[in-house]
Design an enzyme around this catalytic site. Structure first.
Site, PDB file in Angstrom:
ATOM      1  CD  GLU A 126      -4.407  65.159  66.095  1.00  0.00           C
ATOM      2  OE1 GLU A 126      -3.182  65.266  65.949  1.00  0.00           O
ATOM      3  OE2 GLU A 126      -5.069  64.208  65.631  1.00  0.00           O
ATOM      4  CG  ASP A 253      -3.774  54.733  67.332  1.00  0.00           C
ATOM      5  OD1 ASP A 253      -4.317  55.403  68.220  1.00  0.00           O
ATOM      6  OD2 ASP A 253      -3.597  55.166  66.171  1.00  0.00           O
ATOM      7  CD  GLU A 350      -6.884  56.599  57.188  1.00  0.00           C
ATOM      8  OE1 GLU A 350      -5.773  56.809  56.661  1.00  0.00           O
ATOM      9  OE2 GLU A 350      -7.130  56.903  58.379  1.00  0.00           O
TER      10      GLU A 350
HETATM   11  C1  DMJ Z   1      -0.059  60.886  64.112  1.00  0.00           C
HETATM   12  O1  DMJ Z   1      -0.575  62.124  64.425  1.00  0.00           O
HETATM   13  C2  DMJ Z   1       0.196  60.098  65.347  1.00  0.00           C
HETATM   14  O2  DMJ Z   1       1.032  59.042  65.013  1.00  0.00           O
HETATM   15  C3  DMJ Z   1      -1.060  59.551  65.972  1.00  0.00           C
HETATM   16  O3  DMJ Z   1      -0.799  58.669  67.048  1.00  0.00           O
HETATM   17  C4  DMJ Z   1      -1.922  58.836  64.982  1.00  0.00           C
HETATM   18  N1  DMJ Z   1      -1.380  58.897  63.695  1.00  0.00           N
HETATM   19  C5  DMJ Z   1      -0.979  60.158  63.165  1.00  0.00           C
HETATM   20  C6  DMJ Z   1      -0.302  59.967  61.835  1.00  0.00           C
HETATM   21  O4  DMJ Z   1      -0.885  58.986  61.053  1.00  0.00           O
END
Ligand code: DMJ
Length: 460
Positions: A126, A253, A350
């Site tokens: 993060e 992702d 979500e």
């Molecule tokens: C963001 O912090 C980034 O895009 C991360 O890759 C996953 N998604 C959140 C927002 O939804």
């Protein structure tokens, strides 16, 4: 016309026995000949004003903290000490939108207050995507060396996370002592450093940052299954998978996203090859067509069997990745599904079971991925349908999420009950993509940048 009643033509709303909302096959949205053109200049200005409103709320109620709490009108810090998540995440968006005074306020706050020498355990992923990522794009936009010094300092403090037998990083690091914990991680947290560290190596001239990020990515990729799929969780000390569920959404992702984008931005052919090799099994084992709609579900990374039919707000980024990777056919189909997901209750949930169209997690935390994909699809196709999608989505943010202090997450997209939360990615991503959809490349030329997963643009 797209302006949304909660559900559009032909959709059937059902209340299930448990009281949750489900809908049967709402129509796939498409361009309609009587659709009024979207007034791009008006939308651009609406988003700009929305950004100013949210920034003013942060300024008034949460100045110096990580994020605004828009209902209780206060602030929130992730860790005992603020890391200024919102000012760092918002800086490039404020600059792109021409809010120069506000950007200058953010910059001053960052240089006066931001210190990473704190005895706090932080989540490496993060803080990398938001803070290292945001500081680097701020440096590229502004040129002030102090942004680069801060980004480098933070990356140096996070470096102990990579000292594992496999080279894949621990999830948490103490920024003062370097002590690490949480060995069970996931592909997204392991693989989402190559862009930030690649850019840091470029600007500092020190290759060590990219080298350790790439080593982690290589180590993870080497542990893919025979089917060339990855699972959900892996132990970074032993290299053993602890959860074999494979899908494209949150947790996996941005590992996939960074193969594609890293290959382009950093000219690293091995990342491009990873991307090219990862796509066929995703299309073979995860892609799933129901009632004429394309979704990407779950499957075990080892035997080829469908594990679950969940899809949600985070998975929606996949249409953007497919478009950028050149598969416009699947990207367009998936974006139709993304928008159908948004239309189901007027704001996306979500998590959705696409086989039953039943909402499984009804929250919405102001996520950007659907708008991100709208932006990419509009860029690659110039089809006005995507402008209408962007307008419909942003209009519902205005209608359901905005309050007098900013924009609120929703506890439940069916009832529209608000939550006391406005994540910093609302500035970095949701507002930025919303703005760029209607901006016609004036503030930023899509083809000259690559966005990190937090939508911080890096020059190609
Ligand atoms: C963001 O912090 C980034 O895009 C991360 O890759 C996953 N998604 C959140 C927002 O939804």
């Amino acid at each position: 016309m797209f302006p949304l009643p909660l559900l559009r033509t032909g959709a059937v709303l059902l209340l299930t026995a448990t009281g949750s909302l489900c809908a049967q096959t709402p129509p796939v949205p498409g361009p309609s000949s009587d659709a009024a053109p979207v007034d791009k200049a008006a939308m651009r200005e609406l988003v700009r004003q929305g950004c100013l409103h949210a920034w003013n709320g942060y300024k008034q109620y949460a100045w110096g903290q990580d994020a605004l709490k828009p209902l209780s009108k206060g602030g929130h810090n992730w860790y005992p000490r603020s890391l200024l998540m919102t000012p760092v995440d918002a800086y490039d968006t404020l600059r792109l939108m021409g809010w120069d005074k506000e950007a200058a306020e953010a910059k001053q706050l960052i240089f006066e207050k931001l210190s990473f020498d704190v005895d706090d355990d932080v989540e490496a992923f993060e803080v990398t995507i938001r803070l290292v990522g945001g500081l680097l794009s701020a440096y590229e936009i502004d040129g002030d060396q102090r942004f680069l010094v801060l980004a480098r300092d933070l990356a140096d403090r996070l470096a102990p996370a990579f000292n594992t037998p496999t080279g894949m990083p621990y999830r948490f690091v103490n920024l003062h002592s370097g002590k690490c914990h949480d060995a069970v991680s996931n592909p997204a947290e392991i693989g989402t450093t190559v862009l930030e560290y690649g850019v840091l190596s470029k600007h500092t001239g020190d290759p060590k940052y990219y080298a350790c990020a790439k080593k982690a990515m290589d180590a993870l990729y080497a542990r893919r299954s025979r089917l060339d799929l990855t699972g959900t969780n892996i132990n970074v000390e032993t290299g053993e998978w602890t959860n074999a569920d494979s899908f494209v959404g949150g947790g996996i992702d941005s590992y996939l996203e960074y193969m594609l984008k890293g290959g382009i931005l950093l000219h690293d052919q091995s990342l491009t090859e990873m991307w090219q090799k990862s796509l066929p099994p995703i299309d073979r084992y995860l892609a799933d067509t129901r009632d004429g709609r394309l979704w990407y579900g779950h499957a075990d990374m080892n035997p080829r069997k469908r594990a679950a039919t969940n899809y949600g707000a985070l998975d929606a980024f996949w249409a953007a990745a497919l478009a950028m990777g050149g598969d416009l056919d699947h990207a367009k189909k998936l974006q139709d599904s993304n928008f159908a997901m948004w239309q189901l209750a007027g704001v996306e949930p979500e998590s959705l079971n696409y086989a039953t169209m039943k909402i499984e997690d009804p929250s919405y935390i102001l996520r950007p991925e659907n708008l991100e994909s709208v932006y990419y699809l509009y860029h690659y196709t110039h089809d006005e349908k995507y402008l209408r999608m962007g307008k419909a989505i942003f209009d519902s943010l205005e209608k359901y999420c905005r309050n007098d202090a900013g924009y609120c997450a929703l506890k439940d997209v069916t009832s529209k009950e608000k939550l006391d939360q406005m994540e910093s990615f609302f500035f970095a991503e949701t507002l930025k993509y919303s703005f760029l959809i209607f901006d016609d490349g004036k503030a930023l030329d899509f083809d000259r940048v690559i966005f990190n997963t937090e939508a911080h643009p890096y020059k190609r």
